[in-house]
Design a protein around this motif. Structure first.
Motif, PDB file in Angstrom:
ATOM      1  N   VAL A 294      74.114  47.431   0.341  1.00  0.00           N
ATOM      2  CA  VAL A 294      74.949  46.268   0.042  1.00  0.00           C
ATOM      3  C   VAL A 294      74.073  45.039   0.164  1.00  0.00           C
ATOM      4  O   VAL A 294      73.516  44.767   1.234  1.00  0.00           O
ATOM      5  CB  VAL A 294      76.140  46.160   1.017  1.00  0.00           C
ATOM      6  CG1 VAL A 294      77.015  44.961   0.656  1.00  0.00           C
ATOM      7  CG2 VAL A 294      76.964  47.441   1.003  1.00  0.00           C
ATOM      8  N   THR A 295      73.894  44.299  -0.935  1.00  0.00           N
ATOM      9  CA  THR A 295      73.029  43.131  -0.875  1.00  0.00           C
ATOM     10  C   THR A 295      73.659  42.011  -0.055  1.00  0.00           C
ATOM     11  O   THR A 295      74.871  41.771  -0.131  1.00  0.00           O
ATOM     12  CB  THR A 295      72.693  42.602  -2.285  1.00  0.00           C
ATOM     13  OG1 THR A 295      71.817  41.454  -2.140  1.00  0.00           O
ATOM     14  CG2 THR A 295      73.939  42.184  -3.042  1.00  0.00           C
TER      15      THR A 295
ATOM     16  N   ASP B 115      69.891  38.888  -6.041  1.00  0.00           N
ATOM     17  CA  ASP B 115      70.040  40.300  -6.404  1.00  0.00           C
ATOM     18  C   ASP B 115      71.122  40.458  -7.465  1.00  0.00           C
ATOM     19  O   ASP B 115      72.266  40.838  -7.182  1.00  0.00           O
ATOM     20  CB  ASP B 115      70.387  41.141  -5.163  1.00  0.00           C
ATOM     21  CG  ASP B 115      69.225  41.251  -4.197  1.00  0.00           C
ATOM     22  OD1 ASP B 115      68.089  40.887  -4.584  1.00  0.00           O
ATOM     23  OD2 ASP B 115      69.444  41.691  -3.054  1.00  0.00           O
ATOM     24  N   THR B 116      70.750  40.156  -8.705  1.00  0.00           N
ATOM     25  CA  THR B 116      71.677  40.428  -9.807  1.00  0.00           C
ATOM     26  C   THR B 116      71.880  41.934  -9.909  1.00  0.00           C
ATOM     27  O   THR B 116      71.141  42.724  -9.311  1.00  0.00           O
ATOM     28  CB  THR B 116      71.113  39.895 -11.123  1.00  0.00           C
ATOM     29  OG1 THR B 116      69.880  40.582 -11.409  1.00  0.00           O
ATOM     30  CG2 THR B 116      70.858  38.400 -11.033  1.00  0.00           C
ATOM     31  N   ALA B 117      72.862  42.338 -10.691  1.00  0.00           N
ATOM     32  CA  ALA B 117      73.157  43.770 -10.825  1.00  0.00           C
ATOM     33  C   ALA B 117      71.929  44.543 -11.301  1.00  0.00           C
ATOM     34  O   ALA B 117      71.616  45.621 -10.768  1.00  0.00           O
ATOM     35  CB  ALA B 117      74.330  43.975 -11.776  1.00  0.00           C
TER      36      ALA B 117
ATOM     37  N   LEU C 257      69.250  44.674  -8.481  1.00  0.00           N
ATOM     38  CA  LEU C 257      69.686  45.542  -7.396  1.00  0.00           C
ATOM     39  C   LEU C 257      69.634  47.006  -7.805  1.00  0.00           C
ATOM     40  O   LEU C 257      69.197  47.870  -7.033  1.00  0.00           O
ATOM     41  CB  LEU C 257      71.104  45.163  -6.967  1.00  0.00           C
ATOM     42  CG  LEU C 257      71.661  45.867  -5.730  1.00  0.00           C
ATOM     43  CD1 LEU C 257      70.786  45.613  -4.516  1.00  0.00           C
ATOM     44  CD2 LEU C 257      73.093  45.414  -5.470  1.00  0.00           C
ATOM     45  N   LEU C 258      70.072  47.299  -9.037  1.00  0.00           N
ATOM     46  CA  LEU C 258      70.058  48.684  -9.504  1.00  0.00           C
ATOM     47  C   LEU C 258      68.629  49.215  -9.563  1.00  0.00           C
ATOM     48  O   LEU C 258      68.355  50.346  -9.131  1.00  0.00           O
ATOM     49  CB  LEU C 258      70.725  48.779 -10.870  1.00  0.00           C
ATOM     50  CG  LEU C 258      70.836  50.200 -11.454  1.00  0.00           C
ATOM     51  CD1 LEU C 258      71.684  51.077 -10.547  1.00  0.00           C
ATOM     52  CD2 LEU C 258      71.424  50.132 -12.861  1.00  0.00           C
ATOM     53  N   GLU C 259      67.721  48.419 -10.105  1.00  0.00           N
ATOM     54  CA  GLU C 259      66.322  48.844 -10.180  1.00  0.00           C
ATOM     55  C   GLU C 259      65.764  49.080  -8.782  1.00  0.00           C
ATOM     56  O   GLU C 259      65.000  50.036  -8.558  1.00  0.00           O
ATOM     57  CB  GLU C 259      65.496  47.787 -10.906  1.00  0.00           C
ATOM     58  CG  GLU C 259      64.021  48.155 -11.047  1.00  0.00           C
ATOM     59  CD  GLU C 259      63.212  47.098 -11.774  1.00  0.00           C
ATOM     60  OE1 GLU C 259      62.005  47.332 -11.983  1.00  0.00           O
ATOM     61  OE2 GLU C 259      63.790  46.051 -12.136  1.00  0.00           O
TER      62      GLU C 259
ATOM     63  N   GLY D 138      73.948  50.596  -5.440  1.00  0.00           N
ATOM     64  CA  GLY D 138      73.759  49.197  -5.082  1.00  0.00           C
ATOM     65  C   GLY D 138      75.086  48.469  -5.208  1.00  0.00           C
ATOM     66  O   GLY D 138      75.795  48.623  -6.199  1.00  0.00           O
ATOM     67  N   VAL D 139      75.422  47.685  -4.207  1.00  0.00           N
ATOM     68  CA  VAL D 139      76.717  46.989  -4.185  1.00  0.00           C
ATOM     69  C   VAL D 139      76.478  45.485  -4.073  1.00  0.00           C
ATOM     70  O   VAL D 139      75.693  45.023  -3.234  1.00  0.00           O
ATOM     71  CB  VAL D 139      77.580  47.472  -3.000  1.00  0.00           C
ATOM     72  CG1 VAL D 139      78.878  46.672  -2.933  1.00  0.00           C
ATOM     73  CG2 VAL D 139      77.873  48.960  -3.132  1.00  0.00           C
TER      74      VAL D 139
END
Length: 212
Positions: free
Chosen positions: A111-112, A118-120, A123-125, A136-137
């Motif tokens: 969870v960022t 941390d854009t989606a 964060l996903l990467e 990633g949340v």
């Protein structure tokens, strides 16, 4: 089995390069014995309450996403220079150990605490660096702060001359353990170790098996 025995067994196994302690059918650990894994369970699991956040891979992340299997969740951020990549890499290695031994793995979640950076996609990467299955949340700062508070995980932004961003995020360094009913079951404290986390997951699953 006493705490000292469990700790000694883990030390021997780690020294011998054994990935995961085998827990046979019916093997159970007391709360005190689980402390050998740096895990502290609550006397009673704690309800998290309602929440609605965003999955970095798309869609929503609500209470049902914490149901069905054990989740190991960390609050951190992609630009974290130390504890976050360490915790996530250990979680990734623990997951691979469980998969290699034929066990159903836990759900790994980051969870960022810095959703502005941390854009989606970022964060996903980041989470996929550690495992293709990790989640990633993200969400708004107020919503994440409320969610983090329900896990007793605080965070704050602090100026930092050592960071390219000009700031860093102070945050909880524990791994929150969530049971298959979506309740906060306890916390794992550092130092983190993949073998201990994998073994902890097997021990916990013998208490409350994952559900379909």
């Amino acid at each position: 089995m006493k705490v000292a025995v469990v700790a000694l067994l883990l030390a021997v196994l780690i020294g011998a390069g054994v990935a995961v302690v085998y827990l046979g059918p019916g093997t159970r650990f007391s709360d005190d014995e689980l402390k050998a894994f740096n895990f502290r369970p609550y006397p009673q699991p704690r309800d998290v309450g309602d929440f609605l956040l965003d999955d970095a891979a798309g869609g929503v992340f609500g209470p049902r996403r914490l149901h069905g299997r054990w989740s190991f969740m960390f609050f951190g951020f992609a630009n974290c220079p130390d504890v976050c990549p360490l915790a996530m890499s250990v979680l990734g290695e623990a997951e691979r150990m469980l998969v290699a031994s034929g066990d159903e793995p836990f759900q790994g979640i980051l969870v960022t605490v810095d959703p502005e950076q941390d854009t989606a996609s970022v964060l996903l990467e980041y989470v996929r660096t550690f495992s293709d299955d990790f989640v990633g949340v993200t969400g708004s700062v107020p919503d994440i702060r409320t969610f983090a508070r329900s896990f007793h995980a605080g965070f704050s932004k602090e100026p930092s001359e050592d960071s390219e961003l000009g700031y860093t995020m102070n945050h909880s360094g524990r791994i929150a353990v969530v049971d298959p009913s979506g309740r906060h079951y306890g916390n794992v404290s550092s130092p983190f170790d993949a073998t201990r986390l994998a073994t902890l997951h097997r021990a916990l699953n013998s208490r409350i098996p994952a559900r379909d």
